[in-house]
Design an enzyme around this catalytic site. Structure first.
Site, PDB file in Angstrom:
ATOM      1  N   CYS A  93     -24.479 -15.016   6.974  1.00  0.00           N
ATOM      2  CA  CYS A  93     -24.818 -14.218   5.789  1.00  0.00           C
ATOM      3  C   CYS A  93     -24.355 -14.879   4.498  1.00  0.00           C
ATOM      4  CB  CYS A  93     -24.208 -12.831   5.894  1.00  0.00           C
ATOM      5  SG  CYS A  93     -24.871 -11.805   7.224  1.00  0.00           S
TER       6      CYS A  93
ATOM      7  N   CYS B  75      14.031  -2.989  -7.766  1.00  0.00           N
ATOM      8  CA  CYS B  75      14.248  -4.420  -7.548  1.00  0.00           C
ATOM      9  C   CYS B  75      13.315  -5.258  -8.411  1.00  0.00           C
ATOM     10  CB  CYS B  75      14.024  -4.771  -6.075  1.00  0.00           C
ATOM     11  SG  CYS B  75      15.292  -4.152  -4.959  1.00  0.00           S
ATOM     12  N   HIS B  76      12.022  -4.957  -8.347  1.00  0.00           N
ATOM     13  CA  HIS B  76      11.015  -5.869  -8.878  1.00  0.00           C
ATOM     14  C   HIS B  76      10.602  -5.597 -10.315  1.00  0.00           C
ATOM     15  CE1 HIS B  76      10.806  -7.584  -4.954  1.00  0.00           C
ATOM     16  NE2 HIS B  76      10.413  -6.461  -4.398  1.00  0.00           N
TER      17      HIS B  76
ATOM     18  N   ARG C 257       4.795  -8.168   4.492  1.00  0.00           N
ATOM     19  CA  ARG C 257       5.907  -8.202   3.521  1.00  0.00           C
ATOM     20  C   ARG C 257       6.307  -6.792   3.128  1.00  0.00           C
ATOM     21  NH1 ARG C 257      10.084  -8.667   2.358  1.00  0.00           N
ATOM     22  NH2 ARG C 257      11.082  -9.642   0.562  1.00  0.00           N
TER      23      ARG C 257
ATOM     24  N   CYS D 268       9.948  -5.055   3.535  1.00  0.00           N
ATOM     25  CA  CYS D 268      10.669  -4.390   2.447  1.00  0.00           C
ATOM     26  C   CYS D 268      11.155  -3.012   2.883  1.00  0.00           C
ATOM     27  CB  CYS D 268       9.765  -4.246   1.223  1.00  0.00           C
ATOM     28  SG  CYS D 268       9.521  -5.766   0.285  1.00  0.00           S
TER      29      CYS D 268
END
Length: 288
Positions: A106, A207-208, A245, A249
């Site tokens: 395709c 944390c991020h 991941r 976490c």
């Protein structure tokens, strides 16, 4: 998110560690001392972009990697993730299912047909009535058009095809849409991101978003951007998906993880991708 190894380290203690590290951020003498002691983030702290980053500039996890890890990612002959891309290239032309088709039947040349596709995912998929990421889209193509069974999440064929499709957009900016029918799923992902969970009582944002660039235990906190996934992670010594991941976490804050491919992780994937809109895709990346 960080691995908090000691069972005696409570959420309050963990955040106290983060707070003390953040307080040291502007102290040049302490930064110099950390550089002398082999601080893995010393080169980053010395970068004039550091303060801009702490003020909100988007940065890939690549920025937080060691020079050795960066060099491994940069060299396609050394990047172990390229083996997954090669696996995916083989799967692309493999005929499977009752329809006697392959992906190439395709979509033909992936370098042309798949360029720019992955950076727009996850997106709302009418046939599912909810979000789909690249893995979901691959399996939907298999069941609907190839009349073949779905590939198991984290299996070598699915990781390979995902890596191959993602690789065609390497260097292009992440550009997910969060309006229209995707809006309620985006809000669910955002809610997940800011919800404290697990015995550590920690949210992704703590944390991020609040403490990137800091150290906790043996972990270096990044912005948690997803532009490098799927990735070869040195800690895993294997190639893996973003949902793997996410699962890790959750385990690290001692929360019950959701299944890979779940609605919860797919909604979170959209929110995380939106945080990184504009960052260039690096798939397949190498991460610590």
């Amino acid at each position: 998110m960080p691995r908090l190894r000691s069972p005696l380290l409570t959420a309050a203690a963990a955040l106290a560690v983060l707070g003390s590290l953040a307080a040291c951020d502007g102290d040049k003498s302490k930064s110099a001392a950390m550089a002398d002691s082999g601080d893995p983030l010393a080169q980053y702290r010395a970068n004039p972009k550091y303060k801009a980053f702490m003020a909100g500039e988007k940065m890939s996890g690549y920025v937080f990697a060691s020079p050795e890890t960066q060099a491994m990612q940069d060299d396609d002959f050394e990047n172990p993730g390229m083996l997954a891309v090669q696996d995916g290239e083989e799967e692309w032309s493999k005929v499977e299912g009752a329809a006697g088709k392959s992906c190439a039947s395709c979509h033909q040349d992936a370098a042309k047909s798949m360029k720019g596709v992955a950076v727009s995912y996850p997106k709302f998929e009418p046939k599912r009535g909810k979000l789909a990421n690249i893995e979901h889209r691959i399996n939907l193509c298999r069941t609907e058009h190839m009349k073949a069974p779905e590939l198991k999440w984290e299996s070598k064929p699915l990781l390979g095809l995902t890596a191959y499709v993602e690789h065609q957009s390497r260097g292009l900016p992440i550009s997910v849409k969060v309006d229209g029918p995707a809006a309620p799923f985006f809000e669910e992902g955002k809610k997940f991101y800011y919800t404290r969970r697990g015995q550590m009582d920690i949210a992704c944002a703590q944390c991020h978003e609040q403490n990137p660039g800091m150290n906790i235990g043996v972990e270096n906190l990044s912005q948690g951007q997803s532009n490098g996934y799927p990735t070869y992670r040195l800690k895993w010594q294997s190639f893996g998906s973003l949902h793997r991941r996410f699962e890790g976490c959750n385990q690290e804050v001692r929360a019950e993880p959701y299944p890979r491919g779940s609605d919860e992780y797919t909604n979170l994937e959209l929110y995380v991708a939106w945080r990184g809109n504009g960052l260039k895709s690096e798939a397949p990346s190498v991460r610590r």
